[in-house]
Design an enzyme around this catalytic site. Sequence first.
Site, PDB file in Angstrom:
ATOM      1  N   LYS A 199       0.861  -1.180   0.000  1.00 37.03           N
ATOM      2  CA  LYS A 199       0.000   0.000   0.000  1.00 37.03           C
ATOM      3  C   LYS A 199       0.894   1.226   0.000  1.00 37.03           C
ATOM      4  O   LYS A 199       1.684   1.447   0.922  1.00 37.03           O
ATOM      5  CB  LYS A 199      -0.901  -0.017   1.230  1.00 37.03           C
ATOM      6  CG  LYS A 199      -1.738   1.241   1.364  1.00 37.03           C
ATOM      7  CD  LYS A 199      -2.768   1.118   2.462  1.00 37.03           C
ATOM      8  CE  LYS A 199      -3.517   2.417   2.630  1.00 37.03           C
ATOM      9  NZ  LYS A 199      -4.534   2.326   3.673  1.00 37.03           N
ATOM     10  N   LYS A 252      -2.212  -1.520  -3.791  1.00 35.59           N
ATOM     11  CA  LYS A 252      -3.079  -0.342  -3.711  1.00 35.59           C
ATOM     12  C   LYS A 252      -2.252   0.921  -3.773  1.00 35.59           C
ATOM     13  O   LYS A 252      -1.248   0.997  -3.054  1.00 35.59           O
ATOM     14  CB  LYS A 252      -3.833  -0.417  -2.384  1.00 35.59           C
ATOM     15  CG  LYS A 252      -4.700   0.773  -2.090  1.00 35.59           C
ATOM     16  CD  LYS A 252      -5.301   0.632  -0.737  1.00 35.59           C
ATOM     17  CE  LYS A 252      -6.032   1.916  -0.416  1.00 35.59           C
ATOM     18  NZ  LYS A 252      -6.465   1.955   0.937  1.00 35.59           N
TER      19      LYS A 252
HETATM   20  C1  PBG Z   1      -7.405   3.260   5.687  1.00 34.40           C
HETATM   21  C2  PBG Z   1      -7.680   3.173   4.237  1.00 34.40           C
HETATM   22  C3  PBG Z   1      -7.509   4.145   3.241  1.00 34.40           C
HETATM   23  C4  PBG Z   1      -8.035   3.596   2.068  1.00 34.40           C
HETATM   24  C5  PBG Z   1      -8.479   2.324   2.384  1.00 34.40           C
HETATM   25  N1  PBG Z   1      -8.233   2.076   3.724  1.00 34.40           N
HETATM   26  C6  PBG Z   1      -7.025   5.522   3.289  1.00 34.40           C
HETATM   27  C7  PBG Z   1      -5.671   5.834   3.704  1.00 34.40           C
HETATM   28  O1  PBG Z   1      -4.808   4.984   3.858  1.00 34.40           O
HETATM   29  O2  PBG Z   1      -5.479   7.028   3.932  1.00 34.40           O
HETATM   30  C8  PBG Z   1      -8.119   4.285   0.744  1.00 34.40           C
HETATM   31  C9  PBG Z   1      -9.192   3.819  -0.189  1.00 34.40           C
HETATM   32  C10 PBG Z   1      -9.495   4.730  -1.302  1.00 34.40           C
HETATM   33  O3  PBG Z   1      -8.849   5.767  -1.529  1.00 34.40           O
HETATM   34  O4  PBG Z   1     -10.458   4.419  -2.029  1.00 34.40           O
HETATM   35  N2  PBG Z   1      -6.113   3.230   6.097  1.00 34.40           N
END
Ligand code: PBG
Length: 327
Positions: A199, A252
């Site tokens: 991520k 992601k």
């Molecule tokens: C929580 C999380 C996030 C997303 C999914 N889980 C945001 C982040 O890490 O700030 C992002 C999902 C999206 O942008 O559609 N940590």
Amino acid sequence: MPFPEERPRRLRRTATLRSMVRETQLSPTNFVLPLFVRAGKGEKRPIATMPGVFQSSVDVIVAQAREAWSLGVPSVLLFGIPETKDAVGSSGWDPDGPVPRAVAAIKDALPELVVITDVCMCEYTDHGHCGPLETRHGRTDVNNDATLDLLAKEAICHARAGADIIAPSDMMDGRIGAIRGALDDEGFGEIAILSYAAKFASAFYGPFRDAAESTPKEGDRRGYQMDPGNRREALREVRLDLDEGADMIMVKPALSYLDVIREVRDLVDVPVAAYNVSGEYAMVKSAAAAGLIDETRAMMEVLLSIKRAGADLILTYHAIDAAKALG
Ligand code: PBG
């Protein structure tokens, strides 16, 4: 020789021919629909930055899950918007919180639908970071090891409510092992973990943070999410999470990381998921609303590219529209 011998165009002549030789096919079974759940009844609050996406109360969430299921989308991913937040995010393991209540209601109405819950503290902390903060030598950072216990509590709370899959998105080191151990200790050995393994610290999460009300009050997430330049490190994160017991791996965001999806697909034999995140969705929606692109065609091309890169599962806010387009 004046004319070419190789003629790939022969197989592009008609729509039927093209469909016969298409290498990558999308299906609604590839999609997971993310949903935002809040307290209340009959609530369906539009999210300004994500047209077509809502913060919904449990009753409305069940209707949304039912629509997805009726279109062949097999799964939803739940995010919670709690009524209260504190420094450690204790509403994250409240059995009466929006996520556990939504899990139970969906499983009651649609027992076969696969319910995935996002496990992270940032929706539940008042500072918006993905775990409790500590300050050392004047630097404030998330306390990694203290976060692990809290994530395990949140995961168990979701498991008790009936979640099928737990999806940790915080990027703390060791979280898969901690959550797996806690689930097993509590007798939830059958519950799978979908790890947000690679991520990246991305600008494309902006609209989500409006939706989930989880923007960090100060600082950013670069101390725990990955640097966008790193490909080898993504593979390392994936290997670590598999060693700790992850059943599925996620990359992601998706679109700026299609190369990473491909490499992860080639490295592992577990299912690979990719998250077509909020900013990617908002780009398609806003460009279409401005009349710059054809929304359906752009959406399908985006989703196809993610599948072609190697994703088995695509988490996408387009899931309902794409399933309809495929129908
Ligand atoms: C929580 C999380 C996030 C997303 C999914 N889980 C945001 C982040 O890490 O700030 C992002 C999902 C999206 O942008 O559609 N940590």
